[in-house]
Motif scaffolding. Structure first.
Motif, PDB file in Angstrom:
ATOM      1  N   THR A 108      -4.529  -0.664   2.956  1.00 37.76           N
ATOM      2  CA  THR A 108      -3.721  -0.310   1.820  1.00 37.76           C
ATOM      3  C   THR A 108      -1.946   0.106   2.137  1.00 37.76           C
ATOM      4  OG1 THR A 108      -3.912   1.890   1.093  1.00 37.76           O
ATOM      5  CG2 THR A 108      -5.772   0.200   0.589  1.00 37.76           C
ATOM      6  N   CYS A 109      -1.749   0.377   3.420  1.00 34.38           N
ATOM      7  CA  CYS A 109      -0.412   0.778   3.760  1.00 34.38           C
ATOM      8  C   CYS A 109       0.371  -0.284   4.516  1.00 34.38           C
ATOM      9  CB  CYS A 109      -0.320   2.061   4.058  1.00 34.38           C
ATOM     10  SG  CYS A 109      -0.780   3.480   3.098  1.00 34.38           S
ATOM     11  N   THR A 110      -0.199  -1.314   4.911  1.00 33.35           N
ATOM     12  CA  THR A 110       0.545  -2.441   5.556  1.00 33.35           C
ATOM     13  C   THR A 110       1.390  -2.071   6.634  1.00 33.35           C
ATOM     14  OG1 THR A 110       0.299  -3.674   3.522  1.00 33.35           O
ATOM     15  CG2 THR A 110       1.769  -4.619   5.237  1.00 33.35           C
ATOM     16  N   MET A 111       0.701  -1.376   7.785  1.00 31.47           N
ATOM     17  CA  MET A 111       1.525  -1.035   9.091  1.00 31.47           C
ATOM     18  C   MET A 111       1.712  -1.974   9.741  1.00 31.47           C
ATOM     19  SD  MET A 111       1.850   2.398   8.480  1.00 31.47           S
ATOM     20  CE  MET A 111       2.088   3.092  10.184  1.00 31.47           C
ATOM     21  N   LYS A 112       3.073  -2.671   9.772  1.00 31.00           N
ATOM     22  CA  LYS A 112       3.190  -3.999  10.637  1.00 31.00           C
ATOM     23  C   LYS A 112       4.324  -3.594  11.687  1.00 31.00           C
ATOM     24  CE  LYS A 112       4.533  -6.450   7.131  1.00 31.00           C
ATOM     25  NZ  LYS A 112       4.880  -7.491   6.631  1.00 31.00           N
ATOM     26  N   TYR A 113       4.525  -4.513  12.472  1.00 32.48           N
ATOM     27  CA  TYR A 113       5.612  -4.470  13.447  1.00 32.48           C
ATOM     28  C   TYR A 113       7.039  -4.422  12.775  1.00 32.48           C
ATOM     29  CZ  TYR A 113       8.949  -5.048  17.152  1.00 32.48           C
ATOM     30  OH  TYR A 113      10.015  -5.091  18.046  1.00 32.48           O
ATOM     31  N   SER A 114       7.973  -3.513  13.007  1.00 28.86           N
ATOM     32  CA  SER A 114       9.439  -3.527  12.444  1.00 28.86           C
ATOM     33  C   SER A 114      10.269  -3.917  13.560  1.00 28.86           C
ATOM     34  CB  SER A 114       9.670  -2.189  12.071  1.00 28.86           C
ATOM     35  OG  SER A 114       8.665  -1.694  10.764  1.00 28.86           O
ATOM     36  N   PHE A 201     -10.539   0.033  -9.027  1.00 28.88           N
ATOM     37  CA  PHE A 201     -10.230  -0.282  -7.611  1.00 28.88           C
ATOM     38  C   PHE A 201      -8.596  -0.544  -7.344  1.00 28.88           C
ATOM     39  CE2 PHE A 201     -14.396  -2.463  -7.317  1.00 28.88           C
ATOM     40  CZ  PHE A 201     -14.969  -1.191  -6.563  1.00 28.88           C
ATOM     41  N   SER A 202      -7.841  -0.304  -8.555  1.00 27.83           N
ATOM     42  CA  SER A 202      -6.493   0.081  -8.367  1.00 27.83           C
ATOM     43  C   SER A 202      -6.116   1.396  -7.632  1.00 27.83           C
ATOM     44  CB  SER A 202      -5.710  -0.320  -9.541  1.00 27.83           C
ATOM     45  OG  SER A 202      -5.790  -1.513  -9.940  1.00 27.83           O
ATOM     46  N   HIS A 203      -4.873   1.514  -7.320  1.00 26.88           N
ATOM     47  CA  HIS A 203      -4.521   2.824  -6.576  1.00 26.88           C
ATOM     48  C   HIS A 203      -4.597   3.847  -7.746  1.00 26.88           C
ATOM     49  CE1 HIS A 203      -2.159   5.842  -4.484  1.00 26.88           C
ATOM     50  NE2 HIS A 203      -2.163   4.880  -3.454  1.00 26.88           N
ATOM     51  N   PRO A 204      -4.997   5.132  -7.242  1.00 33.23           N
ATOM     52  CA  PRO A 204      -5.310   6.082  -8.330  1.00 33.23           C
ATOM     53  C   PRO A 204      -3.939   6.541  -8.787  1.00 33.23           C
ATOM     54  CG  PRO A 204      -6.329   6.488  -6.255  1.00 33.23           C
ATOM     55  CD  PRO A 204      -5.532   5.276  -5.799  1.00 33.23           C
ATOM     56  N   SER A 205      -2.820   6.288  -8.405  1.00 40.63           N
ATOM     57  CA  SER A 205      -1.566   6.613  -8.759  1.00 40.63           C
ATOM     58  C   SER A 205      -1.118   5.977 -10.160  1.00 40.63           C
ATOM     59  CB  SER A 205      -0.354   6.511  -7.671  1.00 40.63           C
ATOM     60  OG  SER A 205      -0.303   7.388  -6.781  1.00 40.63           O
ATOM     61  N   GLN A 206      -1.899   4.688 -10.320  1.00 36.44           N
ATOM     62  CA  GLN A 206      -1.760   4.099 -11.444  1.00 36.44           C
ATOM     63  C   GLN A 206      -1.936   4.798 -12.784  1.00 36.44           C
ATOM     64  OE1 GLN A 206      -1.046   0.629 -11.720  1.00 36.44           O
ATOM     65  NE2 GLN A 206      -1.629  -0.241  -9.830  1.00 36.44           N
ATOM     66  N   ALA A 207      -3.271   5.547 -12.613  1.00 35.36           N
ATOM     67  CA  ALA A 207      -3.642   6.333 -13.425  1.00 35.36           C
ATOM     68  C   ALA A 207      -2.889   7.820 -13.694  1.00 35.36           C
ATOM     69  CB  ALA A 207      -4.954   6.668 -13.517  1.00 35.36           C
ATOM     70  N   ASP A 251      -7.615  -2.574  -3.996  1.00 33.79           N
ATOM     71  CA  ASP A 251      -7.700  -1.915  -2.810  1.00 33.79           C
ATOM     72  C   ASP A 251      -8.925  -2.384  -1.926  1.00 33.79           C
ATOM     73  OD1 ASP A 251      -5.112  -0.718  -3.194  1.00 33.79           O
ATOM     74  OD2 ASP A 251      -5.800   1.396  -3.599  1.00 33.79           O
ATOM     75  N   THR A 252      -9.977  -3.092  -2.651  1.00 33.79           N
ATOM     76  CA  THR A 252     -10.804  -3.429  -1.596  1.00 33.79           C
ATOM     77  C   THR A 252     -10.707  -4.844  -1.039  1.00 33.79           C
ATOM     78  OG1 THR A 252     -11.494  -4.591  -3.833  1.00 33.79           O
ATOM     79  CG2 THR A 252     -12.740  -2.628  -3.257  1.00 33.79           C
ATOM     80  N   GLU A 414      -5.684 -10.013   2.124  1.00 34.18           N
ATOM     81  CA  GLU A 414      -4.881  -9.288   3.482  1.00 34.18           C
ATOM     82  C   GLU A 414      -5.679  -7.987   3.979  1.00 34.18           C
ATOM     83  OE1 GLU A 414      -3.687  -6.283   0.678  1.00 34.18           O
ATOM     84  OE2 GLU A 414      -4.814  -8.074   0.538  1.00 34.18           O
ATOM     85  N   GLN A 415      -6.666  -7.521   3.259  1.00 36.66           N
ATOM     86  CA  GLN A 415      -7.311  -6.340   3.572  1.00 36.66           C
ATOM     87  C   GLN A 415      -8.798  -6.255   3.160  1.00 36.66           C
ATOM     88  OE1 GLN A 415      -4.773  -3.687   1.854  1.00 36.66           O
ATOM     89  NE2 GLN A 415      -6.516  -2.655   0.419  1.00 36.66           N
ATOM     90  N   VAL A 416      -9.565  -5.292   3.679  1.00 41.07           N
ATOM     91  CA  VAL A 416     -11.024  -5.273   3.219  1.00 41.07           C
ATOM     92  C   VAL A 416     -11.120  -3.699   3.179  1.00 41.07           C
ATOM     93  CG1 VAL A 416     -13.324  -5.907   3.579  1.00 41.07           C
ATOM     94  CG2 VAL A 416     -11.670  -7.391   4.056  1.00 41.07           C
TER      95      VAL A 416
END
Length: 529
Positions: A108-114, A201-207, A251-252, A414-416
């Motif tokens: 859920t944080c998409t750590m990719k090459y920069s 299953f949305s990010h808790p910050s939504q609420a 987020d699932t 893109e994630q599981v």
């Protein structure tokens, strides 16, 4: 190194050609910088102020009002350059990160090459020495890049205007909730529309952010496959509905292909639809927020658009809205009149600033460079490879004993969010145990948001950055740990053995009396003890 029974022998028996990497991290008994302080030591001698400056502005202190003057000097450490270099070099050897290991585990944080060329750009004095109070005429280049990135994100999302002021995804969600509040107030329905709908299953910050704005939070339950329940939503909307906020994929990692039906239901009830696209890595060039029926969306530049997380910041949650909502965006906005770029402060219904100045320019520059380097076709390829990598990983992990992926089976985006529930039932080994053991092989993974809806969770997102060989290395480590759990679970339960990682007391996180955010707070609390 810890010497739990069998641990050292177990590591030695890993063949050198095995995909599980033999690893032992450096460990230094390194004090904090304040404990290294020696009276009289200094890293640099500050030159005296030039006489001409003194004649113009004085000593720089006497003109300050008493209320702004310190009563005593700040308690800063006195440390030589050499000691500082050793200190931070040692600390750098005790961490894991995306430049050091296969970092697919921060799901859920998409750590990719920069790309490192982007770091050269932002460290150039032309960027690093900019000041937010400079006159617009002196920062036309930065304003142009900001405006151009706005145009690119409009094309990617279908929205009509973007603001880069929010400093995080959560702040972008707060901005969305603020716009929802202001919009309904402008229509005379501010008090009536007090319900904010989101999903489990949305990010808790939504609420959380909507609750801060005073909304009553209503959750759409998931059906047996993990999708938001459309029929349940139909029963929840009413004349009190202010908005529906959702991540898709959630987020699932489950993507709801019927999302337009959800937004249609909310719009029919008079509510707005807010899209959390913090993780849009599987959607670039394939789907857009506008066609899905959303009134606004946001992208985390520090995720999808290749800006490093930088230990939690600086970040940018770029928020885009339709033309109808553009007047409510936080100001100022960057606009172009055909000749010059400027800050547009003429926003009659703006919610006001959500952050000092205008966002984080280095994050904007990195994203601008990344988009320009890839182009439209490259952005779509990012999404395609991210989804391919994730489904390859998904297939491999489901073959590991004790691992599963709850809800709908088949393809994910893109994630599981996986589960070690079976492993725990069989061996007593928990997801936290596996997490600590993974660092013994120079890997890391994230569990899940609380509360844990998926039991014993671990959430992986491989992005487009990694090769098949690197994914195989990561899977090999998980497979090896699963085998250890079934054959000798104490090796896993007592981890880490080869890393500086440690066991966190979770109870401390809920007890502010045990927090020490600053060195001063630590001294006060230890003195009281």
């Amino acid at each position: 190194m810890k010497t739990s029974e069998g641990t050292i022998d177990k590591m030695k028996r890993i063949p050198r050609d095995h995909k599980v990497r033999r690893f032992h991290q450096a460990k230094w008994d390194e004090p904090v910088i304040f404990e290294l302080s020696q009276p009289g030591e200094r890293g640099v001698e500050v030159p005296p102020v030039e006489p001409q400056i003194v004649e113009t502005v004085g000593d720089g202190i006497s003109q300050l009002p008493d209320s702004l003057r310190r009563k005593k000097r700040p308690n800063l450490p006195e440390v030589s350059q050499y000691r500082v270099i050793r200190h931070y070099s040692r600390i750098s050897q005790e961490v894991l990160g995306s430049d050091f290991n296969v970092e697919i585990g921060q799901g859920t944080c998409t750590m990719k090459y920069s790309p490192k060329i982007n770091e050269r750009f932002v460290r150039s004095p032309k960027m690093a020495e900019l000041h937010p109070l400079q006159d617009e005429s002196t920062v036309q280049g930065m304003l142009e890049m900001t405006y151009q990135l706005d145009l690119y994100l409009r094309e990617i999302s279908g929205m009509d205007k973007f603001s880069f002021q929010p400093g995080s995804g959560t702040q972008a969600l707060f901005t969305q909730a603020s716009i929802v509040r202001k919009y309904h107030e402008s229509r005379g329905e501010g008090e009536q529309r007090n319900e904010f709908i989101t999903t489990h299953f949305s990010h808790p910050s939504q609420a959380a952010t909507a609750a801060v704005k005073g909304f009553k939070i209503i959750y759409v339950p998931a059906d047996e496959n993990g999708y938001p329940d459309l029929e349940a939503l139909k029963g929840l909307v009413s004349e009190r509905t202010a908005a529906f906020a959702v991540a898709n994929p959630e987020d699932t990692g489950i993507y709801n292909s019927r999302i337009k039906e959800f937004t249609d239901v909310v719009h029919a009830a008079g509510g707005l639809c807010c899209y959390d696209q913090a993780n849009a890595n599987g959607l670039l060039g394939i789907t857009r927020a506008l066609e899905a029926g959303f009134d606004m969306c946001f992208f985390n530049l520090h995720k999808t658009f290749s800006v490093p997380h930088a230990c939690g910041g600086p970040a940018t949650g770029a928020i885009g809205v339709t033309a109808e909502l553009a007047p409510f965006l936080p100001g100022p906005l960057v606009d172009f009149d055909g000749e010059r770029y400027f800050y547009n402060r003429d926003l009659q219904n703006s919610i006001g600033k959500v952050r000092s100045f205008y966002g984080v320019p280095p994050a904007v520059l990195r994203s601008y460079a990344w988009v320009r380097a890839l182009g439209a076709d490259g952005l779509k390829e990012v999404a395609e490879i991210a989804c391919l990598n994730n489904n390859y990983l998904y297939h491999k992990i489901l073959q590991i004993r004790g691992a599963s992926a709850p809800y709908i089976q088949g393809r994910r985006l893109e994630q599981v969010r996986y589960s070690w529930q079976q492993l725990k039932e069989d061996t007593g080994v928990t997801t936290y145990d596996v997490q600590r053991r993974m660092v013994d092989f120079a890997h890391h993974y994230w569990t899940s948001h609380h509360p844990y809806v998926v039991p014993e969770p671990f959430t992986l997102e491989p992005t487009e950055s990694y090769s098949m060989a690197e994914l195989d290395e990561y899977v090999a480590a998980l497979t090896h740990i699963s085998q250890e759990a079934y054959e000798n679970p104490e090796i896993v339960k007592t981890a880490p053995h080869n890393s500086t990682g440690h066991r966190v007391l979770e109870s401390v996180l809920d007890d502010p009396n045990q927090w020490c955010i600053t060195w001063r707070a630590y001294l006060k609390k230890t003195a009281q003890g």
